[in-house]
Design a protein around this motif. Structure first.
Motif, PDB file in Angstrom:
ATOM      1  N   ASP A   1      -7.084  -1.366   7.202  1.00  0.00           N
ATOM      2  CA  ASP A   1      -8.656  -0.943   7.643  1.00  0.00           C
ATOM      3  C   ASP A   1      -8.104   0.237   7.965  1.00  0.00           C
ATOM      4  O   ASP A   1      -9.479   1.204   7.647  1.00  0.00           O
ATOM      5  CB  ASP A   1      -8.869  -1.446   8.568  1.00  0.00           C
ATOM      6  N   LEU A   2      -7.146   0.972   7.177  1.00  0.00           N
ATOM      7  CA  LEU A   2      -6.978   2.545   7.004  1.00  0.00           C
ATOM      8  C   LEU A   2      -7.555   3.199   5.972  1.00  0.00           C
ATOM      9  O   LEU A   2      -7.279   2.838   4.753  1.00  0.00           O
ATOM     10  CB  LEU A   2      -5.075   2.884   6.623  1.00  0.00           C
ATOM     11  N   GLU A   3      -7.722   4.166   6.165  1.00  0.00           N
ATOM     12  CA  GLU A   3      -9.212   5.246   5.097  1.00  0.00           C
ATOM     13  C   GLU A   3      -8.501   6.229   5.582  1.00  0.00           C
ATOM     14  O   GLU A   3      -8.023   6.732   6.280  1.00  0.00           O
ATOM     15  CB  GLU A   3     -10.633   5.175   5.391  1.00  0.00           C
ATOM     16  N   ALA A   4      -9.160   7.340   4.328  1.00  0.00           N
ATOM     17  CA  ALA A   4      -8.657   8.542   4.163  1.00  0.00           C
ATOM     18  C   ALA A   4      -9.426   9.316   5.017  1.00  0.00           C
ATOM     19  O   ALA A   4     -10.503   9.363   5.446  1.00  0.00           O
ATOM     20  CB  ALA A   4      -8.762   9.547   2.871  1.00  0.00           C
ATOM     21  N   GLY A   5      -8.275  10.037   5.663  1.00  0.00           N
ATOM     22  CA  GLY A   5      -9.732  11.467   7.403  1.00  0.00           C
ATOM     23  C   GLY A   5      -8.979  10.530   8.522  1.00  0.00           C
ATOM     24  O   GLY A   5      -9.399  11.397   9.163  1.00  0.00           O
ATOM     25  N   ASP A   6      -8.423   9.059   8.405  1.00  0.00           N
ATOM     26  CA  ASP A   6      -8.350   9.113   9.792  1.00  0.00           C
ATOM     27  C   ASP A   6      -6.765   9.487  10.360  1.00  0.00           C
ATOM     28  O   ASP A   6      -6.186  10.313   9.171  1.00  0.00           O
ATOM     29  CB  ASP A   6      -7.501   7.201   9.640  1.00  0.00           C
ATOM     30  N   GLU A   7      -6.769   9.466  11.503  1.00  0.00           N
ATOM     31  CA  GLU A   7      -5.148  10.351  11.454  1.00  0.00           C
ATOM     32  C   GLU A   7      -4.186   8.737  11.828  1.00  0.00           C
ATOM     33  O   GLU A   7      -4.206   8.679  12.970  1.00  0.00           O
ATOM     34  CB  GLU A   7      -5.622  11.032  13.157  1.00  0.00           C
TER      35      GLU A   7
ATOM     36  N   PHE B   1       0.207  -1.264   0.127  1.00  0.00           N
ATOM     37  CA  PHE B   1      -0.293   0.104   0.270  1.00  0.00           C
ATOM     38  C   PHE B   1       0.779   0.945   0.078  1.00  0.00           C
ATOM     39  O   PHE B   1       2.287   1.578   0.808  1.00  0.00           O
ATOM     40  CB  PHE B   1      -0.738  -0.157   1.558  1.00  0.00           C
ATOM     41  N   ARG B   2       0.518   2.422  -0.633  1.00  0.00           N
ATOM     42  CA  ARG B   2       0.696   3.866  -0.047  1.00  0.00           C
ATOM     43  C   ARG B   2      -0.206   4.118   0.613  1.00  0.00           C
ATOM     44  O   ARG B   2      -0.369   4.255  -0.157  1.00  0.00           O
ATOM     45  CB  ARG B   2       1.505   4.052  -2.108  1.00  0.00           C
ATOM     46  N   VAL B   3       0.204   4.648   1.833  1.00  0.00           N
ATOM     47  CA  VAL B   3       0.248   5.318   2.919  1.00  0.00           C
ATOM     48  C   VAL B   3       0.267   7.084   2.560  1.00  0.00           C
ATOM     49  O   VAL B   3       1.639   7.412   2.978  1.00  0.00           O
ATOM     50  CB  VAL B   3       0.514   4.682   4.119  1.00  0.00           C
ATOM     51  N   GLN B   4      -0.674   7.805   1.955  1.00  0.00           N
ATOM     52  CA  GLN B   4      -0.375   9.400   1.751  1.00  0.00           C
ATOM     53  C   GLN B   4      -0.666   9.698   3.381  1.00  0.00           C
ATOM     54  O   GLN B   4      -2.323   9.764   3.626  1.00  0.00           O
ATOM     55  CB  GLN B   4      -0.545  10.050   0.674  1.00  0.00           C
ATOM     56  N   ALA B   5      -0.259  11.027   3.697  1.00  0.00           N
ATOM     57  CA  ALA B   5      -1.117  11.621   5.220  1.00  0.00           C
ATOM     58  C   ALA B   5      -0.449  13.079   4.790  1.00  0.00           C
ATOM     59  O   ALA B   5       0.461  13.582   3.985  1.00  0.00           O
ATOM     60  CB  ALA B   5      -0.564  12.042   5.688  1.00  0.00           C
ATOM     61  N   GLU B   6      -1.302  14.129   5.083  1.00  0.00           N
ATOM     62  CA  GLU B   6      -0.846  15.605   5.398  1.00  0.00           C
ATOM     63  C   GLU B   6      -0.344  15.896   6.939  1.00  0.00           C
ATOM     64  O   GLU B   6      -1.434  15.339   7.721  1.00  0.00           O
ATOM     65  CB  GLU B   6      -2.218  16.397   4.815  1.00  0.00           C
ATOM     66  N   VAL B   7       1.006  16.479   7.346  1.00  0.00           N
ATOM     67  CA  VAL B   7       0.829  17.240   9.016  1.00  0.00           C
ATOM     68  C   VAL B   7       0.825  18.413   8.699  1.00  0.00           C
ATOM     69  O   VAL B   7       1.806  18.699   7.732  1.00  0.00           O
ATOM     70  CB  VAL B   7       2.483  16.050   8.992  1.00  0.00           C
TER      71      VAL B   7
ATOM     72  N   HIS C   1      -0.422   3.318  14.002  1.00  0.00           N
ATOM     73  CA  HIS C   1      -1.702   4.506  15.291  1.00  0.00           C
ATOM     74  C   HIS C   1      -2.031   5.484  14.946  1.00  0.00           C
ATOM     75  O   HIS C   1      -1.820   6.356  14.169  1.00  0.00           O
ATOM     76  CB  HIS C   1       0.072   4.471  16.251  1.00  0.00           C
ATOM     77  N   THR C   2      -3.816   4.954  15.010  1.00  0.00           N
ATOM     78  CA  THR C   2      -4.671   6.452  15.013  1.00  0.00           C
ATOM     79  C   THR C   2      -4.980   6.771  16.309  1.00  0.00           C
ATOM     80  O   THR C   2      -4.307   6.176  17.351  1.00  0.00           O
ATOM     81  CB  THR C   2      -5.208   5.643  14.183  1.00  0.00           C
ATOM     82  N   ARG C   3      -6.013   7.953  15.931  1.00  0.00           N
ATOM     83  CA  ARG C   3      -6.323   8.227  16.936  1.00  0.00           C
ATOM     84  C   ARG C   3      -7.135   7.007  17.600  1.00  0.00           C
ATOM     85  O   ARG C   3      -7.453   7.027  19.303  1.00  0.00           O
ATOM     86  CB  ARG C   3      -7.794   9.427  16.721  1.00  0.00           C
ATOM     87  N   GLU C   4      -7.779   5.936  16.889  1.00  0.00           N
ATOM     88  CA  GLU C   4      -8.117   5.383  18.164  1.00  0.00           C
ATOM     89  C   GLU C   4      -7.319   3.676  18.363  1.00  0.00           C
ATOM     90  O   GLU C   4      -8.291   2.836  19.057  1.00  0.00           O
ATOM     91  CB  GLU C   4      -9.300   4.136  16.625  1.00  0.00           C
TER      92      GLU C   4
END
Length: 391
Positions: free
Chosen positions: A362-368, A324-330, A352-355
């Protein structure tokens, strides 16, 4: 600063059998130095591989005539002399035999041993520190004040080693004036106390990182890549993992495989860290490519609170796997920054997410997700003031 634990095991401790038990306990706990009388150097060498410092009474520091295996890694003056009060201190320290010995040229590093009885001995320790590579101070009645004074007065030309008898005293020595001693000389028989002191040293050396959350903006399949599993020589806890990423400035927290799964057993020594190109944060604040890690290297392990420790790599496994390629904004000082990484497409890879612990599948756009962000460029893994574009 790298802290050290010295273990006192000279003749004052007792007969050889007692000294031997103390030294063996120190070797098993991971002490950095053993301090013995010069006649015991070869005996310590026979017990294990450790730095050996030796009390030397005479002023001759030439080692050419010494038999192989009897040469210490450092020689210490002051025992049965001016340093421990056996011989009176000369006025203004002029004519001091201990200081004269420290000024002599020799192949081995030299150390000074000073018991602090009063302010005069504080001054003598300060004078010795100008000549010695290691300055060992053992306070008699007052312990904190002399150490504070010496930390404030002694520069970086010497390593200041404080005498202690417990792990609790060692922690205080490492924390005094928020700078602390460079090391401690532990005078204790208990294997538990010796082990606890080494643990205090390790905790004092650990770096704390300010982790933050980044918002996931994309999770997409990318096909096959060479994936790296880092198998360490240590067991990790449920909240520990490694920091990895495609951009050195933004590293994702990836959990160790500590969780049970219906499909595979937990492997708490392993971090499935990502593709071969990715960076992993290393001890001291640098980065290494995952592809370059090998057995015997040290890597940094971090928990979700940002507390770190160093572990040894036991094995690295590189295999082709779907990714998977996981992209995020910080949030960065100059606005929002994009970071990303490649992780294996498998339920056992957790970030590790907020949850809490979350499978990458299970990771989705909008998760932190939890990340470490440091807005610097790097060259060969070291931070540099340079403009680098990573895409």
């Amino acid at each position: 600063m790298t802290r050290s634990v010295w273990l006192k095991a000279d003749g004052d401790v007792g007969d050889w059998e007692r000294r031997k038990e103390r030294i063996v306990a120190g070797l098993e706990a991971g002490v950095d130095w053993v301090l013995v009388d010069e006649t015991d150097v070869a005996r310590v060498r026979d017990l294990g591989d450790v730095n050996v410092a030796a009390f030397r009474a005479d002023a001759d520091l030439v080692e050419d005539a010494e038999p192989e295996g009897t040469t210490a890694d450092a020689y210490v003056v002051g025992k049965n002399g001016e340093g421990d009060g056996t011989v009176d201190l000369p006025p203004d320290f002029s004519g001091s035999a201990d200081l004269s010995t420290l000024r002599r040229d020799g192949d081995a590093p030299q150390g000074a041993y000073v018991r602090i009885f009063d302010e005069e001995y504080e001054g003598f320790a300060e004078a010795a520190a100008d000549e010695a590579e290691y300055t060992i101070v053992v306070a008699e009645d007052w312990t904190i004040i002399p150490l504070e004074n010496l930390i404030a007065r002694i520069g970086s030309e010497t390593d200041l080693i404080a005498g202690v008898t417990t792990a609790e005293e060692a922690q205080t020595a490492f924390e005094t004036l928020e700078i602390g001693a460079d090391g401690v000389l532990l005078d204790a028989d208990s294997p538990d106390e010796i082990r606890a002191t080494c643990e205090v040293r390790d905790a004092a050396d650990r770096e704390h990182l300010e982790l933050q959350y980044a918002e996931v903006t994309a999770v997409e399949r990318t096909g096959m890549a060479d994936r790296v599993c880092v198998d360490t020589g240590s067991l990790m806890e449920g909240d520990e993992g490694m920091l990895v990423g495609s951009m050195s400035r933004g590293l994702f927290f990836v959990h160790a495989e500590t969780a049970e799964s219906p499909y595979v057993a937990s492997r708490p020594f392993r971090v499935n860290a990502g593709a071969v190109h990715a960076y992993a944060r290393s001890p001291g604040g640098g980065t290494q490519y995952l592809s370059e890690l090998a057995s015997g290297d040290e890597v940094q392990v971090v928990d979700t609170d940002g507390d770190t420790r160093e572990v040894v790599v036991g094995r690295v496994k590189i295999e082709k796997r779907p990714m998977f390629r996981v992209q995020a904004e910080v949030e960065a000082e100059e606005g929002v920054d994009r970071i990303e990484t490649l992780l294996q497409n498998a339920e056992t890879i957790k970030i590790h997410t907020r949850e809490g612990r979350t499978a990458v599948t299970d990771l989705e756009a909008g998760d932190e997700v939890l990340v470490y962000y440091e807005d610097v460029a790097r060259h060969f893994g070291e931070a540099v003031e340079e403009s680098i574009i990573e895409k």
